[in-house]
Scaffold this active site. Structure first.
Site, PDB file in Angstrom:
ATOM      1  N   ASP A 176       0.819  -1.208  -0.238  1.00  0.00           N
ATOM      2  CA  ASP A 176      -0.154  -0.016   0.036  1.00  0.00           C
ATOM      3  C   ASP A 176       0.891   1.334  -0.011  1.00  0.00           C
ATOM      4  OD1 ASP A 176      -2.524  -1.038   0.250  1.00  0.00           O
ATOM      5  OD2 ASP A 176      -2.376  -1.362   2.275  1.00  0.00           O
ATOM      6  N   ASN A 188      31.255 -35.236  21.455  1.00  0.00           N
ATOM      7  CA  ASN A 188      29.717 -35.033  21.246  1.00  0.00           C
ATOM      8  C   ASN A 188      29.238 -33.928  22.057  1.00  0.00           C
ATOM      9  OD1 ASN A 188      27.251 -35.272  19.776  1.00  0.00           O
ATOM     10  ND2 ASN A 188      26.405 -36.627  21.558  1.00  0.00           N
ATOM     11  N   GLU A 231      34.293 -37.868  11.649  1.00  0.00           N
ATOM     12  CA  GLU A 231      34.630 -38.951  12.712  1.00  0.00           C
ATOM     13  C   GLU A 231      34.162 -40.379  12.209  1.00  0.00           C
ATOM     14  OE1 GLU A 231      31.997 -37.737  15.981  1.00  0.00           O
ATOM     15  OE2 GLU A 231      32.811 -35.998  16.261  1.00  0.00           O
TER      16      GLU A 231
END
Length: 884
Positions: free
Chosen positions: A329, A717, A692
């Site tokens: 708008d 981890n 890994e």
């Protein structure tokens, strides 16, 4: 106040009397407080937030915990009690990390829900107020108009052309017309036309009503109490990450099983290989992908909220980053939405206005001495639903507030005029006719004031007021006023026409035989930051299309001034039809056009469909109730928070709290940043996991020692996988993100190029780890435990430094989105301290089978762990030269 009273069966007057309230003044503060204590807040029963204990318990229901449980059992069976208890501790720590990660995501989402609030316009102490809907009490007088969400159960007292969408409650798809007459007690809920129910939406007209039930006592509250809270849906992004994770789980399990078999076949200990396989599976399974994605999305949404963009759905963040067309708008989004009357043209000439008064031929003019000007301003104040008050927030449409301000300059206050000319009824503004009218008692006659689009008002005027007298309007005069309207529009003014007539019946048609009073031009300057924001969109490959209900010449002037198009071609809304009805040439012409004028809500839908058929991702702004279908249809519906209706907000994906176009651009930028952060996190995690697997797989195929042991894998981890990955997920800014073209929404999270990068990075890190092991054993003749310690530390630090490989290819080497992310540095410092601690704290070193690396060992660790980073940067440099 009997709570079981059937309010639809009694008259509006009796309803007001029963609830002890006056329609003119509303409740007073003391009575409001008393009723709030009795009835409580006007809100439905909220779902219980997830408790911390429930979230903690959920952490023990994952596949990772099952695998670790098997490892604990095997350790005890093989009499490896230290390792068994160590793995048990790992289970607990893993659960704690999962708990803190998930609770952060859950609490972020709860904070986002609290940002949304529905407001209600009410009458208290004799004045208009806007309050939070939850503050309503039975007896409150509520003022409603098209676009409002009904905030409580309400008995109608007055209604004008009122239509209500009751589909959320009754399932009835068509709007229901309302009236104030009493009904029979047996009338079913769907036919109670004198009642409004909480959660339904006003689609047309206006009304005054009195609250008869709040919160759990509303019809919606009674129904919702019977319904279980639905489970929260995952976003498409989270689903794709979850699917990716599920595929990788099975791939990881198969690979680790093969590695275990290979190791046993090569003569390694059975328990060691089984434990290694389990530890590797635990480390390599990317279970946390959806949770980290939720954190990244939720935290990004909170950042957007601080920048005035309230995202209503997590999935919208993903779509924002792919948006390539913004249909916006003009009023309030590209402009400041601070309207003021700057020019009035009446038959006596052109009058200019400012905050000090009115000027005619550079001389101050008093409206009281100019009957034409005075009547026009009086009509502007009477035909008006806004309100202004000294020291209070103005309420209503900015255009109507500007008209009230002009009236005040002439000494025409709304309260005084309404007391003198009481309003009888209203023909509410209609987006199709673009007009509004109100009927007022004027002695024994009725005065009808009207305002609207000049072409609409002029079409209905048969007479004109000139020099205080009324005469028939000639075709030449009509043409003259049309040209005046065009000239004002060319100057960038928002133009409305005003008319007024007297009649003897309130049932007469509002606009028939109206008397033309003049034109009012309102100035709404462009926002200071909008041109830069539009330039930013163009640089980012995003097209900006301006859609306005204004005239074409006004639209062209504003569009050029804000940088949408330097040589604008404006198409009228009348050229917009459903895409299947357009020829290829017509469709292409519409797609190539950046400015549309006199566009209706239905035509907005057609424009969205046309661009979507061109494979565009479309964002659409809207504020009115009639914009709701377009907001739903758009890929991203954007509602205005300041001037938007509640219906528009409910239909949208995003609400702008400041109504500014620059906020849309900031939200798109943030959406791109969030998606890039998630992609970086995924690439980092998968490359670390794959390296890994490659390292262990390679070692299993030869007769050398394992380069990393089971507990060391689990330790990594908990250290290198979690903290750097989370830091990548919540990174703040990439200054170059808006220089890229929009992303294809169908593009996978991990593209073919990214899989290639993941594989390459994994090979680099694996080679560095195995190289460190070979150098330690072959050149320095170290003991096996010490050599494995060095390969373990090399892997750990290589993964930490690998985070710097996640910077964008074109970004500077030393000042980029990674190096300037404070969370990254915090994660690196923390992980480094944990790794050094593992070598110095004797009990921990003993459990992990780590020995002191010594000076030579640390030199190998530093040198070999930095090698993958250097190789990664060389690959980027090559890619950069190839791209150039």
């Amino acid at each position: 106040m009997p709570e079981d009273l059937k309010y639809w069966t009694i008259s509006a007057e009796k309803c007001l009397s029963t609830l002890g309230v006056s329609k003119e003044s509303g409740l007073f503060n003391a009575e409001v407080l008393r009723r709030q204590k009795k009835y409580g807040k006007n809100k439905l029963k909220e779902p219980k937030p997830k408790s911390g204990w429930f979230i903690l318990f959920e952490q023990f229901k994952s596949l990772i915990v099952v695998l670790l449980g098997i490892a604990v059992t095997l350790s005890f069976l093989f009499h490896e009690y230290v390792e068994g208890w160590a793995i048990f501790v790992v289970i607990f720590i893993n659960a704690l990390i999962g708990f803190f990660t998930e609770i952060r995501a859950v609490r972020s989402m709860e904070a986002l829900r609290k940002l949304e609030q529905v407001d209600a316009r009410i009458l208290r102490n004799g004045d208009d107020y806007t309050v939070a809907a939850q503050e309503l009490v039975p007896g409150d007088i509520v003022l409603l108009e098209g676009g409002d969400i009904v905030p409580a159960d309400i008995r109608l007292v007055e209604a004008s052309k009122l239509q209500v969408d009751e589909s959320p409650l009754t399932g009835e798809s068509l709007p229901v017309e309302k009236d104030i007459k009493p009904l029979a007690e047996s009338t079913p809920l769907a036919e109670r036309i004198n009642m409004l129910y909480k959660g339904t939406a006003i689609t047309r007209g206006s009304a005054i009503g009195v609250v008869v039930a709040t919160g759990a006592l509303t019809e919606l509250g009674i129904i919702s109490a019977l319904v279980e809270e639905a489970e929260e849906e995952m976003t498409p992004l989270e689903k794709r990450l979850d699917q990716l994770g599920q595929k990788l789980i099975w791939l990881t399990l198969v690979l680790t099983a093969i590695i275990a078999v290979l190791g046993i076949f090569r003569g390694k200990e059975i328990f060691l290989m089984i434990e290694t396989a389990i530890a590797l599976a635990v480390a390599a399974i990317p279970e946390g992908l959806p949770i980290v994605a939720t954190i990244a999305l939720a935290r990004g949404m909170l950042r957007m909220a601080k920048k005035n963009a309230l995202i209503r759905q997590l999935s919208s963040v993903e779509t924002l980053g792919a948006t390539n067309v913004i249909c916006t708008d003009k009023t309030g989004t590209l402009t400041e939405n601070r309207m003021s009357v700057s020019q009035v043209i009446i038959s006596g000439g052109s009058i200019f206005a400012d905050k000090h008064g009115f000027l005619l031929n550079e001389k101050k003019v008093e409206p009281q001495s100019n009957p034409n000007l005075e009547e026009l301003l009086r009509a502007c104040v009477l035909c008006n639903n806004a309100s202004i008050a000294e020291g209070y927030k103005n309420i209503g449409d900015p255009l109507e507030i500007a008209l009230l301000a002009a009236g005040s300059l002439a000494g025409l206050g709304k309260k005084e005029l309404q007391a003198k000319y009481p309003r009888i009824r209203e023909d509410a503004f209609d987006s199709e006719s673009k007009m509004m009218a109100t009927f007022h008692q004027d002695g024994k006659q009725i005065y009808v004031a009207a305002k609207g689009a000049p072409e609409s008002i002029l079409k209905h005027c048969s007479q004109i007021k000139s020099d205080g007298k009324v005469k028939a309007m000639t075709s030449q005069e009509r043409e003259y006023w049309c040209k005046k309207n065009e000239k004002m529009a060319e100057d960038g003014l928002r133009v409305i026409a005003v008319a007024g007539k007297k009649t003897n019946s309130e049932n007469e048609k509002s606009y028939e035989n109206q008397i033309f009073l003049g034109l009012v031009g309102l100035m709404d300057p462009p926002r200071a930051d909008v041109r830069d924001a539009i330039d930013k969109c163009h640089d980012a490959g995003i097209r900006v299309i301006m859609i306005t209900g204004d005239q074409a010449v006004t639209a062209a002037k504003i569009g050029k001034s804000v940088g949408i198009d330097d040589d604008p071609i404006v198409l009228p809304g009348s050229v917009l039809f459903p895409v299947e009805e357009l020829s290829a040439e017509e469709k292409q012409k519409i797609i190539d056009t950046s400015i549309f004028a006199r566009v209706s809500p239905k035509q907005k839908l057609d424009l969205i469909s046309i661009h979507q058929s061109n494979n565009s991702i479309v964002a659409m702004t809207g504020d009115g109730v009639n914009d709701a279908p377009a907001l739903k249809k758009a890929d991203i519906g954007i509602a205005m928070g300041m001037r938007g209706t509640q219906v528009a907000r409910e239909a949208s994906n995003m609400v702008l709290k400041d109504d500014a176009f620059s906020t849309i651009v900031a939200a798109i930028e943030q959406g791109r940043v969030i998606f890039k952060n998630i992609r970086k996190f995924v690439v980092f995690l998968l490359s670390c996991n794959l390296c890994e697997i490659l390292t262990i797989a390679t070692a299993s195929m030869v007769n050398g020692p394992m380069p990393i042991l089971p507990l060391q894998i689990l330790f990594l981890n908990l250290v290198t996988d979690i903290f750097p990955a989370l830091a990548l997920g919540v990174g703040r800014e990439d200054k170059n993100v808006m220089n890229d073209k929009p992303r294809d929404p169908q593009e996978p999270i991990v593209t073919g190029i990214l899989w290639w990068k993941i594989s390459l990075y994994s090979v680099f890190i694996s080679a560095a780890v195995l190289g460190a092991l070979a150098i330690s054993l072959g050149i320095f003749k170290m003991e096996t435990e010490k050599a494995v310690t060095i390969s373990f530390l090399t892997l750990a630090f290589a993964q930490l430094w690998h985070v710097f490989n996640m910077s964008e290819t074109g970004s500077p080497y030393f000042r980029n989105e990674i190096t300037q992310n404070p969370w990254i540095w915090g994660a690196l410092v923390l992980c480094t301290l944990l790794l050094i601690g593992a070598t110095l704290i004797t009990p921990l070193a003993s459990i992990l089978h780590i020995s002191a690396p010594g000076t030579d060992g640390w030199i190998i660790v530093v040198g070999m762990s930095l090698a993958p980073l250097l190789l990664g940067q060389i690959v980027k440099m090559v890619n950069r030269f190839r791209a150039a």
